[in-house]
Design a protein around this motif. Structure first.
Motif, short mmCIF file in Angstrom:
data_model
loop_
_atom_site.label_atom_id
_atom_site.label_comp_id
_atom_site.label_asym_id
_atom_site.label_seq_id
_atom_site.Cartn_x
_atom_site.Cartn_y
_atom_site.Cartn_z
N GLY A 281 -35.33 -103.65 -22.45
CA GLY A 281 -34.04 -103.83 -21.80
C GLY A 281 -33.10 -102.65 -21.92
O GLY A 281 -31.92 -102.79 -21.64
N ALA A 282 -33.60 -101.49 -22.33
CA ALA A 282 -32.69 -100.36 -22.52
C ALA A 282 -31.97 -100.04 -21.22
O ALA A 282 -32.57 -99.96 -20.16
N SER A 283 -30.66 -99.84 -21.31
CA SER A 283 -29.86 -99.55 -20.12
C SER A 283 -30.09 -98.11 -19.70
O SER A 283 -30.67 -97.31 -20.43
N ARG B 254 -34.09 -97.43 -29.67
CA ARG B 254 -32.78 -97.44 -29.01
C ARG B 254 -31.92 -96.44 -29.74
O ARG B 254 -31.85 -96.45 -30.95
N ASP C 166 -24.87 -100.61 -16.22
CA ASP C 166 -25.55 -100.21 -14.98
C ASP C 166 -25.11 -101.01 -13.76
O ASP C 166 -25.94 -101.52 -13.02
N PRO D 25 -37.89 -101.60 -26.79
CA PRO D 25 -36.95 -102.53 -26.18
C PRO D 25 -36.91 -102.29 -24.67
O PRO D 25 -36.40 -101.29 -24.19
N GLU E 53 -28.57 -95.65 -22.13
CA GLU E 53 -29.36 -95.57 -23.36
C GLU E 53 -30.61 -94.73 -23.13
O GLU E 53 -31.02 -93.94 -23.98
#
Lengths: 203, 439
Positions: free
Chosen positions: A166-168, B9, B60, A164, A171
């Motif tokens: 888009g992991a922040s 994730r 963020d 993914p 994360e």
């Protein structure tokens, strides 16, 4: 200078020696892998500490632990003693193989993440790279043992699946912690598995 | 944090209902000697209990120092027990006071932060939403800082006209609390496109090295761009010609040796730096020297186009360290000075030991005392030599001898003062003391 020497020392353990005349016996390959696992164990706490420090509190708090954080793309190292004891050689080694393959790929991902999050921390980036190289070394050594014992060697698979993108940032910080934590667990497991092999196939 | 099958994730496991750890609080164990599971999972099987996860918004964010932030922690639940009740916030590991949060609805906890300080670490401040038992449900990294200020004080030099190294000072306060990227740019003033320097940190954190493809006899424009999450800034443009900022290697083969038996002199020889030997320039040199256990260097300036020099007025029987450096003055006929090279590696040599007792030493004769109380043979020899030349009367008197000694001491002092300022006599022959005709 001593860093370069350490890497040289490491490389001799990582690479199964190319044909030096007679091929290595299973016992020799097992001992080599065992020694590598021990050296990985020694470096574990330094890697974890360096990583946690760089992420800031709460990660850097003394005694930080978050067992609730998990990655489903990493196989768990814990296993009941009964099951572990009953594993046959092929199954035992292929589990270690699968785990370190996943760890190698995840460590690459963590390295990329940290290059972004902590660009001014070359020590951390170097330690992550070394950990990945050691994991690759373990893969090579385990494959060598399987070949020496005449066991089938499974093909490498892509364990990460869909990454993914888009992991922040948070994360990614958690992800790195989980990977390094599991790397430690699997190193401990490999030491136990290889000790078993050492006893079973004495030189 | 949502969990997708086979995804990498991270997800959190928590429990609805009663807390998993009857002791309460977060379970602490050494990172890799306990198992990773929360103890609720049956071995080698999928978890039996359902879990809930949460997500923080915004993710963020980048903020200016002193600004405010409104954040929410929203719980997604598979079970009816998933609620925002009992959740709490921490920022960088510190629990936030409860008056800053409030429940927006059953599954959302809000937070209001004001007057934020600069981020504690470059990877961002950790804002975390915790379950009642302390486990991590979700997090967000805050980036709080300042936009960069204009970098300034750019200085550049070229080693042997082959490359260019530049250094600069970051904007006035330097500390932006955010990772700030510096980029050194350059272009030919009259032609061409912008180029970016690639090799950073060569001589310190704010420096860059351009190794090749530099034109001579034509001006370059050089500037530094600083960028971070909050903005960017650009330094003033520095215009220079490579030939105006040339430096070179320190002179090689520096040798220091005694000058015969002279106890207050040393001879320094060196070779002009070979890298620039093909280019027409007049080198200037500087020599510095110090006594072994001193930190004060004496500098000899204005050594033009020579490759040797005699240091005088030194202390006898002393070890001296000597260094030489070079300035490629007037390269290609330019009238400008270049940039001084680094000092050469220190070379050491010692002056011969003195045979006469030093001033103020224990063996010094007081004024007016009998000369037979201890003059050294050499001194007497010098005196007699002087007498032969200059005395009008042949009557030797001790008074005359004392006067001569007093004069010797006085001329020693003035000699040392002159020499301390640093001068390099061009004459290669031995220097003799010239005594006055009259006392």
């Amino acid at each position: 200078m001593s860093c370069q020497l350490a890497i040289l020392c490491l490389l001799t353990l990582l690479l199964p020696p190319l044909s030096r005349g007679a091929p290595m016996s299973p016992a020799e390959r097992i001992t080599q892998a065992y020694n590598l696992a021990l050296s990985m164990q020694e470096n574990m706490s330094t890697l974890l500490q360096t990583y946690l420090q760089a992420q800031g509190s709460p990660f850097s708090d003394p005694g930080f632990s978050a067992p609730e954080l998990q990655l489903s793309s990493l196989p768990p190292a814990d296993i009941s003693f009964k099951t572990w004891n009953a594993l046959d050689d092929g199954e035992r080694l292929s589990r270690v193989q699968g785990a370190f393959l996943a760890l190698t790929q995840h460590l690459q991902l963590v390295g990329d993440d940290q290059r972004d999050l902590n660009p001014d921390n070359p020590i951390l980036l170097a330690q992550l790279r070394d950990a990945r190289l050691r994991a690759q070394g373990m893969l090579g050594n385990v494959a060598a043992i399987m070949t020496a014992l005449g066991l089938p060697n499974p093909r490498a698979e892509d364990t990460l699946g869909l990454v993914p993108f888009g992991a922040s940032a948070f994360e990614r910080k958690c992800r790195g912690y989980i990977v390094i934590r599991e790397y430690g667990h699997w190193t401990d497991r490999a030491v136990r598995d290889l000790a078993l092999f050492k006893a079973k196939y004495p030189s | 944090m949502p969990r997708a099958p086979g995804s990498s994730r991270p997800h959190a496991r928590g429990s609805p209902g009663p807390p998993p750890n009857p002791r309460g609080g977060r379970r602490r164990c050494c990172p890799y000697c306990c198992s990773a599971s929360s103890g609720r999972r049956k071995r080698d099987q999928e978890p039996v209990l359902a879990q809930y996860t949460a997500v923080i918004s915004p993710q963020d964010p980048t903020l200016l120092i002193g600004s405010s932030l409104q954040a929410t922690c929203s719980v997604h639940g598979d079970t009816p027990g998933a609620t925002a009740e009992g959740l709490y916030w921490t920022l960088n590991g510190r629990r936030l006071p409860p008056e800053l949060s409030r429940m927006l609805n059953a599954s959302t906890l809000a937070l209001a932060l004001a007057n934020l300080n600069g981020s504690r670490q470059q990877s961002g401040d950790n804002l975390v939403c915790h379950a009642r038992d302390g486990s991590i449900l979700a997090g967000s990294c805050l980036y709080v800082g300042l936009p960069p200020e204009k970098p300034f004080n750019i200085s550049c030099w070229s080693k042997n006209m082959k490359d260019l190294t530049c250094r600069w000072t970051p904007g006035a306060h330097g500390e932006t609390f955010l990772h700030t990227n510096y980029s050194l740019k350059y272009k030919l003033r009259w032609y061409g496109q912008d180029n970016t320097c690639e090799e950073y940190h060569t001589v310190g954190p704010h420096s860059c090295h351009i190794p090749k493809d530099l034109a001579l006899f034509t001006p370059y424009e050089i500037w530094v761009e600083a960028t971070n999450r909050l903005g960017s800034a650009r330094s003033d443009v520095l215009t220079l010609d490579i030939l105006d900022v040339v430096t070179t290697d320190p002179p090689p083969d520096v040798h220091v040796s005694r000058v015969g038996g002279l106890e207050d002199q040393l001879s320094v020889r060196w070779v002009s730096p070979p890298a620039l030997k093909d280019f027409l320039f007049q080198a200037k040199y500087q020599i510095r020297y110090r006594v072994e256990d001193s930190v004060d260097w004496k500098v000899v300036d204005d050594v033009s186009n020579q490759t040797s020099c005699r240091l005088a007025g030194l202390k006898p029987g002393t070890v001296y360290f000597v260094q030489v450096r070079c300035n490629p003055f007037g390269i290609y006929g330019s009238k400008k000075a270049g940039i001084w090279s680094e000092w050469s590696h220190p070379t050491a040599a010692s002056t011969p030991r003195s045979e006469r007792p030093g001033p103020g030493g224990g063996a010094c004769e007081p004024r007016g005392s009998e000369p037979s109380s201890g003059p050294v043979r050499r001194e007497l020899k010098q005196f007699l030599g002087w007498l032969k030349k200059h005395a009008y009367c042949s009557n030797l008197s001790f008074r005359l001898y004392d006067q001569w000694r007093a004069w010797m001491q006085k001329s020693h002092k003035t000699r040392n003062q002159h020499r301390t300022r640093g001068s390099c006599p061009r004459a290669e022959g031995a220097r003799r003391e010239v005594l006055p005709d009259k006392l």
